[in-house]
Design a protein around this motif. Structure first.
Motif, PDB file in Angstrom:
ATOM      1  N   THR A 142       0.841  -1.205   0.000  1.00  0.00           N
ATOM      2  CA  THR A 142       0.000   0.000   0.000  1.00  0.00           C
ATOM      3  C   THR A 142       0.872   1.249   0.000  1.00  0.00           C
ATOM      4  O   THR A 142       0.616   2.209  -0.739  1.00  0.00           O
ATOM      5  CB  THR A 142      -0.931  -0.001   1.224  1.00  0.00           C
ATOM      6  OG1 THR A 142      -1.745  -1.187   1.185  1.00  0.00           O
ATOM      7  CG2 THR A 142      -1.832   1.223   1.228  1.00  0.00           C
ATOM      8  N   VAL A 194       2.381   1.811  -3.469  1.00  0.00           N
ATOM      9  CA  VAL A 194       1.423   2.372  -4.431  1.00  0.00           C
ATOM     10  C   VAL A 194       1.193   3.854  -4.145  1.00  0.00           C
ATOM     11  O   VAL A 194       1.144   4.681  -5.067  1.00  0.00           O
ATOM     12  CB  VAL A 194       0.093   1.595  -4.392  1.00  0.00           C
ATOM     13  CG1 VAL A 194      -0.930   2.250  -5.324  1.00  0.00           C
ATOM     14  CG2 VAL A 194       0.304   0.145  -4.787  1.00  0.00           C
ATOM     15  N   GLY A 243       2.453   5.505  -7.151  1.00  0.00           N
ATOM     16  CA  GLY A 243       1.277   5.429  -7.998  1.00  0.00           C
ATOM     17  C   GLY A 243       1.119   4.025  -8.560  1.00  0.00           C
ATOM     18  O   GLY A 243       1.882   3.103  -8.240  1.00  0.00           O
ATOM     19  N   GLN A 244       0.163   3.843  -9.453  1.00  0.00           N
ATOM     20  CA  GLN A 244      -0.119   2.509  -9.992  1.00  0.00           C
ATOM     21  C   GLN A 244       1.015   1.971 -10.866  1.00  0.00           C
ATOM     22  O   GLN A 244       1.044   0.779 -11.185  1.00  0.00           O
ATOM     23  CB  GLN A 244      -1.426   2.539 -10.778  1.00  0.00           C
ATOM     24  CG  GLN A 244      -2.634   2.857  -9.908  1.00  0.00           C
ATOM     25  CD  GLN A 244      -3.938   2.795 -10.665  1.00  0.00           C
ATOM     26  OE1 GLN A 244      -4.146   1.929 -11.502  1.00  0.00           O
ATOM     27  NE2 GLN A 244      -4.829   3.734 -10.378  1.00  0.00           N
ATOM     28  N   ASP A 245       1.953   2.813 -11.222  1.00  0.00           N
ATOM     29  CA  ASP A 245       3.094   2.356 -12.023  1.00  0.00           C
ATOM     30  C   ASP A 245       3.895   1.265 -11.317  1.00  0.00           C
ATOM     31  O   ASP A 245       4.619   0.507 -11.963  1.00  0.00           O
ATOM     32  CB  ASP A 245       4.025   3.520 -12.339  1.00  0.00           C
ATOM     33  CG  ASP A 245       3.434   4.472 -13.375  1.00  0.00           C
ATOM     34  OD1 ASP A 245       2.413   4.108 -13.988  1.00  0.00           O
ATOM     35  OD2 ASP A 245       3.991   5.562 -13.558  1.00  0.00           O
ATOM     36  N   PHE A 257       2.920  -1.415 -10.160  1.00  0.00           N
ATOM     37  CA  PHE A 257       2.524  -2.751 -10.619  1.00  0.00           C
ATOM     38  C   PHE A 257       3.179  -3.097 -11.953  1.00  0.00           C
ATOM     39  O   PHE A 257       3.434  -4.262 -12.243  1.00  0.00           O
ATOM     40  CB  PHE A 257       0.998  -2.833 -10.727  1.00  0.00           C
ATOM     41  CG  PHE A 257       0.294  -2.630  -9.407  1.00  0.00           C
ATOM     42  CD1 PHE A 257       0.461  -3.541  -8.383  1.00  0.00           C
ATOM     43  CD2 PHE A 257      -0.506  -1.515  -9.191  1.00  0.00           C
ATOM     44  CE1 PHE A 257      -0.166  -3.351  -7.149  1.00  0.00           C
ATOM     45  CE2 PHE A 257      -1.142  -1.320  -7.980  1.00  0.00           C
ATOM     46  CZ  PHE A 257      -0.972  -2.239  -6.944  1.00  0.00           C
ATOM     47  N   PHE A 288      -3.607  -2.845  -0.553  1.00  0.00           N
ATOM     48  CA  PHE A 288      -3.237  -2.854  -1.971  1.00  0.00           C
ATOM     49  C   PHE A 288      -2.462  -4.100  -2.380  1.00  0.00           C
ATOM     50  O   PHE A 288      -2.254  -4.347  -3.575  1.00  0.00           O
ATOM     51  CB  PHE A 288      -2.436  -1.605  -2.329  1.00  0.00           C
ATOM     52  CG  PHE A 288      -3.281  -0.366  -2.476  1.00  0.00           C
ATOM     53  CD1 PHE A 288      -4.664  -0.424  -2.446  1.00  0.00           C
ATOM     54  CD2 PHE A 288      -2.688   0.872  -2.655  1.00  0.00           C
ATOM     55  CE1 PHE A 288      -5.440   0.711  -2.589  1.00  0.00           C
ATOM     56  CE2 PHE A 288      -3.451   2.030  -2.799  1.00  0.00           C
ATOM     57  CZ  PHE A 288      -4.837   1.954  -2.760  1.00  0.00           C
ATOM     58  N   LEU A 335      -4.010  -6.265  -5.018  1.00  0.00           N
ATOM     59  CA  LEU A 335      -3.881  -5.958  -6.449  1.00  0.00           C
ATOM     60  C   LEU A 335      -2.687  -6.653  -7.095  1.00  0.00           C
ATOM     61  O   LEU A 335      -2.514  -6.582  -8.311  1.00  0.00           O
ATOM     62  CB  LEU A 335      -3.775  -4.438  -6.638  1.00  0.00           C
ATOM     63  CG  LEU A 335      -4.970  -3.628  -6.124  1.00  0.00           C
ATOM     64  CD1 LEU A 335      -4.721  -2.136  -6.311  1.00  0.00           C
ATOM     65  CD2 LEU A 335      -6.259  -4.049  -6.808  1.00  0.00           C
TER      66      LEU A 335
END
Length: 345
Positions: free
Chosen positions: A150, A153, A157-159, A161, A209, A212
């Protein structure tokens, strides 16, 4: 009040979501977070209102500064937003993995309490302690942290992943540095709060998170960091994990972090049967706040009975601003009354 089923004690719980406190008092969430006087008045007003409505079933929440789960990241330099009527949020502050690694290396040994927001929390809790001397309000109550995924992220950010696939080794370096920073923050926080930095009993972790991350990547990017965190935080065996949004495929991987108690909370991909079939450790079960308000007495009784008969030790629901503003408090009361058949005293 005590409850039992087949010799096992049951713990029905109504959790107060923090947005209810300022709503009952008629102040904004920003005022609840930033104005000590209004915060104290809101805690008193909400307690009075809840006791008047729920009586012996009254849910309880200890006063304290409003929760900021991202205190650790704010201390690292994360920028935060605080609108008039919403809780604070942080914005990603590492453009790429190289910057993330640099930030974390530069932050080794920093004073987490040097930033304005942390000083504000110390001052807020000192004031609240003076108003509620009987309450156990820690100096850093509300100034919290999140687990490594978490936090990653929120920082990248989502980058992040994508990073796991494109730059796995550098991502592991990032996660390792971030995890160590979280551990250091926890040690520092414990010392400020007058607690032992390393518990002899166990420790807890919230890391939503992580849900994900595909299950097949957990042994590479999730569970080794969790295992390191728990091992650093405690010499005991108790390992509590709160992780929302998991699927059944994730559950078998919890063993690699030696989790001993699991809180799936809001995990709509999971059924009660899924968790029971997949895990041999205790877990609690939540009736979602947006579902309880729409259920009849009969539906609530059925839901409670199924959870009790499944052997769940802690059975939860939540009340927040949504329920109160829509006059749905009676559904929360009906939830608690559904346990009457199991009440022993």
């Amino acid at each position: 009040m005590k409850y039992r089923y087949n010799g096992q004690e049951i713990f029905p719980v109504v959790e107060i979501y923090h947005d209810l406190i300022p709503y009952i008092a008629g102040i904004t969430e920003k005022e609840f977070y930033m104005d000590a006087e209004k915060c104290a008045l809101a805690w008193q007003a909400s307690e009075d209102a809840l006791r008047a409505y729920f009586g012996e079933y009254c849910p309880v929440r200890v006063p304290g500064a409003a929760p900021l789960s991202y205190g650790h990241l704010v201390s690292l330099g994360a920028k935060y937003t605080l609108l008039e009527d919403s809780e604070p949020n942080v914005k990603p502050f590492a453009e790429d993995l190289d910057e993330a690694v640099r930030i974390l290396k530069d932050a080794r040994g920093i004073d987490f309490g040097a930033c304005y927001m942390c000083r504000h929390y110390l001052e807020m809790n000192r004031f609240l302690k003076s108003r509620f001397p009987e309450a156990k309000i820690a100096p850093l109550s509300g100034y919290g942290f999140e687990g490594v995924i978490t936090s990653a992220v929120l920082m990248r950010g989502q980058d992040v992943f994508v990073d796991m696939y494109e730059e796995p080794e550098k991502t592991q370096e990032f996660l390792s540095l971030l995890n160590e920073s979280i551990i250091e923050f926890c040690f520092w926080q414990s010392r400020i709060n007058g607690q032992e930095p390393v518990s002899s009993f166990g420790s807890y972790l919230c890391d939503d998170f992580a849900a994900l991350v595909p299950p097949k990547l957990w042994e590479e990017f999730v569970t080794p960091y969790w295992d390191r965190y728990y091992g650093a935080r405690s010499t005991g065996s108790y390992r509590f994990l709160h992780c929302e949004g998991l699927s059944k495929a994730h559950l078998s991987h919890l063993q690699y972090a030696h989790i001993t108690r699991f809180q799936p909370s809001v995990s709509e991909k999971l059924t009660l049967k899924d968790v029971k079939e997949s895990l041999d450790i205790p877990f609690d079960w939540l009736l979602y706040a947006w579902k309880v308000t729409e259920m009849t007495d009969a539906q609530l009784q059925k839901w409670v009975d199924e959870a009790v008969e499944a052997g769940i030790f802690k059975i939860r629901t939540q009340i927040g601003k949504f329920a109160w503003m829509n006059n749905k408090q009676d559904r929360i009361l009906a939830f608690m009354k559904a346990f009457e058949k199991y009440r022993t005293e």
